[in-house]
Scaffold this motif. Structure first.
Motif, PDB file in Angstrom:
ATOM      1  N   GLU A  43      77.855   8.096  97.908  1.00  0.00           N
ATOM      2  CA  GLU A  43      77.212   6.927  98.342  1.00  0.00           C
ATOM      3  C   GLU A  43      77.010   6.760  99.912  1.00  0.00           C
ATOM      4  O   GLU A  43      75.867   6.370 100.024  1.00  0.00           O
ATOM      5  CB  GLU A  43      78.167   5.649  97.878  1.00  0.00           C
ATOM      6  CG  GLU A  43      77.603   4.377  98.156  1.00  0.00           C
ATOM      7  CD  GLU A  43      76.218   4.126  97.268  1.00  0.00           C
ATOM      8  OE1 GLU A  43      75.266   3.233  97.802  1.00  0.00           O
ATOM      9  OE2 GLU A  43      76.363   4.467  96.112  1.00  0.00           O
ATOM     10  N   LYS A  44      78.022   7.072 100.667  1.00  0.00           N
ATOM     11  CA  LYS A  44      77.681   7.219 102.100  1.00  0.00           C
ATOM     12  C   LYS A  44      76.779   8.099 102.486  1.00  0.00           C
ATOM     13  O   LYS A  44      76.054   7.979 103.686  1.00  0.00           O
ATOM     14  CB  LYS A  44      79.299   7.451 102.667  1.00  0.00           C
ATOM     15  CG  LYS A  44      80.179   6.237 102.885  1.00  0.00           C
ATOM     16  CD  LYS A  44      81.496   6.536 103.319  1.00  0.00           C
ATOM     17  CE  LYS A  44      82.249   5.287 103.703  1.00  0.00           C
ATOM     18  NZ  LYS A  44      82.626   4.570 102.371  1.00  0.00           N
ATOM     19  N   ALA A  45      76.569   9.499 101.800  1.00  0.00           N
ATOM     20  CA  ALA A  45      75.579  10.238 102.222  1.00  0.00           C
ATOM     21  C   ALA A  45      74.201   9.853 101.856  1.00  0.00           C
ATOM     22  O   ALA A  45      73.499  10.000 102.761  1.00  0.00           O
ATOM     23  CB  ALA A  45      75.970  11.497 101.501  1.00  0.00           C
ATOM     24  N   LYS A  46      74.152   8.982 100.535  1.00  0.00           N
ATOM     25  CA  LYS A  46      72.804   8.501 100.533  1.00  0.00           C
ATOM     26  C   LYS A  46      72.438   7.567 101.446  1.00  0.00           C
ATOM     27  O   LYS A  46      71.371   7.491 101.991  1.00  0.00           O
ATOM     28  CB  LYS A  46      72.825   7.927  99.044  1.00  0.00           C
ATOM     29  CG  LYS A  46      71.676   7.295  98.421  1.00  0.00           C
ATOM     30  CD  LYS A  46      72.156   6.372  97.331  1.00  0.00           C
ATOM     31  CE  LYS A  46      72.709   4.983  97.647  1.00  0.00           C
ATOM     32  NZ  LYS A  46      72.684   4.275  96.681  1.00  0.00           N
ATOM     33  N   GLU A  47      73.407   6.506 102.011  1.00  0.00           N
ATOM     34  CA  GLU A  47      73.061   5.458 102.672  1.00  0.00           C
ATOM     35  C   GLU A  47      72.660   6.162 104.220  1.00  0.00           C
ATOM     36  O   GLU A  47      71.880   5.724 105.131  1.00  0.00           O
ATOM     37  CB  GLU A  47      74.218   4.555 102.988  1.00  0.00           C
ATOM     38  CG  GLU A  47      74.602   3.898 101.767  1.00  0.00           C
ATOM     39  CD  GLU A  47      76.073   3.163 101.835  1.00  0.00           C
ATOM     40  OE1 GLU A  47      76.739   3.322 102.935  1.00  0.00           O
ATOM     41  OE2 GLU A  47      76.247   2.355 100.862  1.00  0.00           O
ATOM     42  N   SER A  48      73.266   7.329 104.581  1.00  0.00           N
ATOM     43  CA  SER A  48      73.036   7.807 105.813  1.00  0.00           C
ATOM     44  C   SER A  48      71.606   8.496 105.624  1.00  0.00           C
ATOM     45  O   SER A  48      70.886   8.472 106.843  1.00  0.00           O
ATOM     46  CB  SER A  48      74.088   9.291 106.030  1.00  0.00           C
ATOM     47  OG  SER A  48      73.870   9.682 107.153  1.00  0.00           O
ATOM     48  N   GLN A  49      71.314   9.235 104.491  1.00  0.00           N
ATOM     49  CA  GLN A  49      69.968   9.468 104.488  1.00  0.00           C
ATOM     50  C   GLN A  49      68.804   8.524 104.413  1.00  0.00           C
ATOM     51  O   GLN A  49      67.673   8.560 105.244  1.00  0.00           O
ATOM     52  CB  GLN A  49      69.714  10.450 103.148  1.00  0.00           C
ATOM     53  CG  GLN A  49      70.481  11.648 103.001  1.00  0.00           C
ATOM     54  CD  GLN A  49      70.159  12.637 101.716  1.00  0.00           C
ATOM     55  OE1 GLN A  49      70.213  11.884 100.685  1.00  0.00           O
ATOM     56  NE2 GLN A  49      69.817  13.697 101.869  1.00  0.00           N
ATOM     57  N   GLN A  50      69.165   7.542 104.113  1.00  0.00           N
ATOM     58  CA  GLN A  50      68.253   6.372 103.975  1.00  0.00           C
ATOM     59  C   GLN A  50      68.146   5.681 105.469  1.00  0.00           C
ATOM     60  O   GLN A  50      67.136   5.567 106.130  1.00  0.00           O
ATOM     61  CB  GLN A  50      68.688   5.001 103.302  1.00  0.00           C
ATOM     62  CG  GLN A  50      68.612   5.306 101.733  1.00  0.00           C
ATOM     63  CD  GLN A  50      69.395   4.413 100.837  1.00  0.00           C
ATOM     64  OE1 GLN A  50      70.500   3.819 101.201  1.00  0.00           O
ATOM     65  NE2 GLN A  50      68.787   4.021  99.724  1.00  0.00           N
ATOM     66  N   GLU A  51      69.142   5.604 106.100  1.00  0.00           N
ATOM     67  CA  GLU A  51      69.237   5.467 107.694  1.00  0.00           C
ATOM     68  C   GLU A  51      68.315   6.396 108.514  1.00  0.00           C
ATOM     69  O   GLU A  51      67.352   6.019 109.301  1.00  0.00           O
ATOM     70  CB  GLU A  51      70.582   5.278 108.109  1.00  0.00           C
ATOM     71  CG  GLU A  51      71.364   4.046 107.881  1.00  0.00           C
ATOM     72  CD  GLU A  51      72.802   3.901 108.052  1.00  0.00           C
ATOM     73  OE1 GLU A  51      73.355   4.917 108.881  1.00  0.00           O
ATOM     74  OE2 GLU A  51      73.398   3.236 107.562  1.00  0.00           O
TER      75      GLU A  51
END
Length: 214
Positions: A43-51
């Motif tokens: 989930e955190k990796a996904k959010e990092s990619q979105q940012e």
């Protein structure tokens, strides 16, 4: 989620020291298992990619503004582009760090799962667990490939942005802007490819999380 927040307070020192084995053991002692950590890290990796997508898009738009410059303070636009490049670079490093963290806990989870298979006395339950392990591994390998593929697309964009920023730094005039216009279409394609790969990785992350939560 509450368990994760509670565990963070008791294991922050272990995390900082990089002792992942001790970290996982400490987390498990408060009821947070590797499976939970894996889901949280994906989930955190996904959010990092979105940012990171937002940062790259911002840099692209700033460069577009610069090469279409038609008056005003050129230095100010350049400074903003440089800030956007630095932010994109930092976000790319964060994405790589998050992906590495995902891979680390996944390896620990699968190693533990393999070892625990030998503890079964019931053959049917063992076979069922083995099938679930194999299926989860396949799903994760697909996700990791997707993450790494999108990660690899960041470097060409960062390289191009860096070249443009460096060139403009020492040649901030109309002739310099005209010179980098010829390279702009290539950068645009690279950014479009990056965005596409990141969107796929984000979608794969959502699918993996949904499967793990079943």
């Amino acid at each position: 989620m509450k368990k994760l927040l509670l565990a963070v307070a008791t294991t922050s020192l272990l995390t900082l020291s990089g002792c992942q084995t001790a970290y996982y053991s400490a987390m498990e002692s408060v009821g947070v298992h590797k499976r939970d950590i894996l889901i949280d890290r994906v989930e955190k990796a996904k959010e990092s990619q979105q940012e990171s997508q937002e940062e790259f898009q911002s840099a692209y738009e700033r460069l577009t503004t610069l090469i279409n410059f038609d008056g005003g303070e050129l230095q100010k636009v350049y400074d903003q582009l440089n800030d956007d490049y630095l932010a994109s670079k930092k976000s790319a490093e964060d994405v790589s760090s998050k992906i590495n963290a995902v891979e680390d806990v996944a390896e620990a989870l699968f190693d533990e799962w393999e070892e625990e298979l030998e503890q079964y006395s019931n053959a049917k339950l063992k076979r069922d667990s083995q099938k679930k392990l194999s299926a989860t591994k396949r799903q994760f390998e697909q996700l990791l490939r997707s993450m790494r593929r999108s990660e690899s697309k960041m470097e060409p964009v960062l390289t191009a942005l860096n070249d443009n920023v460096l060139y403009l730094k020492h040649n901030l005039n109309a002739q310099a802007i005209a010179a980098i216009k010829g390279e702009f279409s290539s950068l645009k394609r690279d950014i479009q490819t990056l965005m596409s790969e990141m969107n796929k990785s984000i979608a794969d992350s959502n699918q993996f999380i949904a499967q793990m939560n079943k």
